[in-house]
Motif scaffolding. Structure first.
Motif, PDB file in Angstrom:
ATOM      1  N   ALA A  89     -40.893   5.144  36.066  1.00 32.16           N
ATOM      2  CA  ALA A  89     -39.631   5.845  35.787  1.00 32.16           C
ATOM      3  C   ALA A  89     -39.797   7.291  35.323  1.00 32.16           C
ATOM      4  O   ALA A  89     -38.816   7.976  35.092  1.00 32.16           O
TER       5      ALA A  89
ATOM      6  N   LYS B 146     -36.089   8.707  34.583  1.00 29.35           N
ATOM      7  CA  LYS B 146     -34.940   8.535  35.482  1.00 29.35           C
ATOM      8  C   LYS B 146     -34.021   7.410  35.000  1.00 29.35           C
ATOM      9  O   LYS B 146     -34.449   6.536  34.241  1.00 29.35           O
TER      10      LYS B 146
ATOM     11  N   SER C  10     -31.785  -0.368  38.950  1.00 22.28           N
ATOM     12  CA  SER C  10     -31.090  -1.652  39.125  1.00 22.28           C
ATOM     13  C   SER C  10     -29.741  -1.620  38.424  1.00 22.28           C
ATOM     14  O   SER C  10     -29.664  -1.836  37.210  1.00 22.28           O
TER      15      SER C  10
ATOM     16  N   ASP D 245     -32.432  -2.767  31.895  1.00 16.83           N
ATOM     17  CA  ASP D 245     -32.200  -1.731  30.895  1.00 16.83           C
ATOM     18  C   ASP D 245     -31.152  -0.760  31.437  1.00 16.83           C
ATOM     19  O   ASP D 245     -31.332  -0.230  32.535  1.00 16.83           O
TER      20      ASP D 245
HETATM   21  C1  LIG Z   1     -40.147   0.129  29.623  1.00 14.87           C
HETATM   22  C2  LIG Z   1     -39.555   0.205  30.993  1.00 14.87           C
HETATM   23  C3  LIG Z   1     -38.446  -0.572  31.313  1.00 14.87           C
HETATM   24  C4  LIG Z   1     -37.878  -0.493  32.570  1.00 14.87           C
HETATM   25  N1  LIG Z   1     -36.777  -1.283  32.856  1.00 14.87           N
HETATM   26  C5  LIG Z   1     -36.219  -1.234  34.092  1.00 14.87           C
HETATM   27  C6  LIG Z   1     -35.113  -2.057  34.412  1.00 14.87           C
HETATM   28  O1  LIG Z   1     -34.637  -2.852  33.586  1.00 14.87           O
HETATM   29  N2  LIG Z   1     -34.601  -1.974  35.664  1.00 14.87           N
HETATM   30  C7  LIG Z   1     -35.108  -1.113  36.613  1.00 14.87           C
HETATM   31  O2  LIG Z   1     -34.604  -1.076  37.726  1.00 14.87           O
HETATM   32  N3  LIG Z   1     -36.147  -0.314  36.318  1.00 14.87           N
HETATM   33  C8  LIG Z   1     -36.722  -0.358  35.100  1.00 14.87           C
HETATM   34  N4  LIG Z   1     -37.816   0.429  34.820  1.00 14.87           N
HETATM   35  C9  LIG Z   1     -38.275   1.401  35.832  1.00 14.87           C
HETATM   36  C10 LIG Z   1     -38.998   0.777  37.010  1.00 14.87           C
HETATM   37  O3  LIG Z   1     -40.096   0.024  36.565  1.00 14.87           O
HETATM   38  C11 LIG Z   1     -39.437   1.903  37.954  1.00 14.87           C
HETATM   39  O4  LIG Z   1     -38.343   2.720  38.279  1.00 14.87           O
HETATM   40  C12 LIG Z   1     -40.005   1.343  39.251  1.00 14.87           C
HETATM   41  O5  LIG Z   1     -41.216   0.668  38.982  1.00 14.87           O
HETATM   42  C13 LIG Z   1     -40.267   2.421  40.298  1.00 14.87           C
HETATM   43  O6  LIG Z   1     -41.149   3.399  39.824  1.00 14.87           O
HETATM   44  P1  LIG Z   1     -40.733   4.954  39.683  1.00 14.87           P
HETATM   45  O7  LIG Z   1     -39.356   4.978  39.146  1.00 14.87           O
HETATM   46  O8  LIG Z   1     -41.756   5.515  38.717  1.00 14.87           O
HETATM   47  O9  LIG Z   1     -40.819   5.579  41.009  1.00 14.87           O
HETATM   48  C14 LIG Z   1     -38.420   0.361  33.546  1.00 14.87           C
HETATM   49  C15 LIG Z   1     -39.534   1.147  33.226  1.00 14.87           C
HETATM   50  C16 LIG Z   1     -40.093   1.079  31.962  1.00 14.87           C
HETATM   51  C17 LIG Z   1     -41.284   1.945  31.653  1.00 14.87           C
END
Ligand SMILES: Cc1cc2nc3c(=O)[nH]c(=O)nc-3n(C[C@H](O)[C@H](O)[C@H](O)COP(=O)(O)O)c2cc1C
Ligand SMILES: C=C(O[C@@H]1CC(C(=O)O)=C[C@@H](OP(=O)(O)O)[C@H]1O)C(=O)O
Length: 365
Positions: free
Chosen positions: A247, A306, A310, A335
């Motif tokens: 993210a 970002k 979801s 989240d």
């Molecule tokens: C602590 C944490 C919680 C996250 N929770 C969610 C979540 O609930 N829903 C979601 O779609 N992405 C969540 N993400 C982000 C996704 O893991 C991430 O967007 C996805 O793996 C794609 O990677 P990128 O956004 O770095 O390109 C979370 C990330 C972190 C670090």
């Protein structure tokens, strides 16, 4: 799969969000390092899911089980492995998402990269959940850094358009302030912004949407002379780890992109001797790093987080099984804002990056 990182302190992460467990092996920890497990658990609880209304409702204990490398509370010097069991998976939320690709999530690129064999449940190894082992490792690194007088802290710079004051606006940031940040749900210099930020997150969630933000991380007590020019610059080291965190979409050091708007006379950090004869700079536009090497001022960087992909709001996408357009409203536990939970992760990877750098023995001493 590149689950391994590091030169002097090497970490190897494993696991999937809905698999049996996630975990980490840390190589290169010095023997005899006393590990305060209470402190490790405290750091992990700061990141853990399901602890308040601003996070995903998935509840996990996030209690690491140490398999090796620790005896009588001290590191043995052998690889230290910790495992964290997954206890609250709900994989049915993801059955549709095997074929219907979430915009902004790793579903489509992950499917192509792993030829459809990737574990799509809970986003598998792409999940933010895999940051729990990183916080475990970072908590140990922080304890090693503390012995060297180095402290890593962070605050929320912004959520959506709502801004906190910056590190650069503060006269002084004390260790006491950093300790109090760790107790806060939203660590802020200007606590008056807290309600506004919370309301924004809750509002986005109720609207079936999500919000992003910026985390500002700072390192106090780091001497001048750590780092290297070019490939192993301190910025390269930290940026590598920061971009490993899901993210994160941007990073800037010191004044960052705004330095491009300044004149040299404004951007230069003028040197002086303080009352103890220490070399300091009056401003810190370079964020504590010049030529890839620290100059004894706080290392400061901001990372853009970002809005989680979801969301319940209806979106246009594709069904790859049917080869057709599809509409998607993501169900499940997510989240509404990643910022508060990613903040301790950013501190952790910073501590890991610095320990790896400092263990390299390239300092002038
Ligand atoms: C602590 C944490 C919680 C996250 N929770 C969610 C979540 O609930 N829903 C979601 O779609 N992405 C969540 N993400 C982000 C996704 O893991 C991430 O967007 C996805 O793996 C794609 O990677 P990128 O956004 O770095 O390109 C979370 C990330 C972190 C670090
Ligand atoms: C479990 C955690 O957060 C998860 C991170 C995450 C994602 O896509 O990154 C999506 C959600 O997963 P699930 O659908 O399994 O509930 C979050 O709950 C965690 O961070 O420990």
């Amino acid at each position: 799969m590149s689950g391994i990182w590091g030169k002097n302190v090497q970490v190897s992460i494993f696991g999937e969000s809905h698999g049996v467990a996630i975990g980490i092996t840390i190589n290169g920890l010095p023997p005899g390092l006393e590990v305060d497990m209470e402190q490790v658990l405290f750091e992990m609880a700061r990141r853990a899911p399901g602890r308040n209304e601003l996070t995903t409702p998935r509840k996990e204990k996030d209690q690491p089980e140490i398999l090796s490398g620790l005896l009588d509370g001290k590191t043995t010097g052998a690889p230290l492995t910790a495992i964290i069991w997954n206890t609250n998976t709900r994989s049915k939320d993801y059955s549709l998402l095997k074929n219907v690709m979430r915009p902004g999530q790793a579903d489509y690129p992950g499917r192509v990269r792993y030829k459809g064999h990737n574990d799509h449940r809970g986003s598998g190894h792409f999940s933010g959940r895999i940051t729990a082992p990183l916080v475990f490792a970072g908590a140990i690194c922080k304890q090693w850094l503390a012995q060297k007088g180095v402290t890593v802290g962070a605050h929320i710079q912004s959520i959506g358009m709502i801004e906190d004051e910056s590190f650069a606006d503060q006269k002084e940031v004390t260790l006491e302030q950093i300790r109090s940040f760790k107790e806060q749900q939203l660590p802020l210099f200007n606590v008056e912004k807290e309600t506004e930020m919370k309301d924004l997150i809750v509002e986005a969630k109720e609207d079936g949407d999500s919000v992003g933000g910026v985390v500002e991380t700072f390192v106090l007590g780091l001497d001048a002379g750590y780092g290297n020019p070019f490939f192993d610059s301190v910025e390269s080291q930290l940026a590598h780890l920061v971009f490993a965190v899901p993210a994160i979409k941007g990073i800037e050091f010191g004044t960052g992109f705004d330095i491009a708007k300044m004149r040299g006379s404004e951007a230069n950090d003028e040197y002086y001797y303080d009352e103890h004869g220490q070399i300091k700079t009056r401003s810190n536009n370079n964020g504590g790093i010049i030529g890839g090497i620290t100059y004894g001022m706080p290392v400061v960087f901001r990372a853009a987080v970002k809005p989680p992909a979801s969301i319940k709001k209806k979106q246009q996408t594709i069904n790859v099984e049917e080869g057709k357009a599809a509409e998607l409203e993501v169900e499940g536990r997510h989240d509404p804002c990643i910022v508060p939970r990613v903040l301790p992760v950013l501190e952790a990877v910073t501590a890991l990056g610095l320990m790896d750098l400092m263990m390299g023995g390239q300092h002038h001493e």
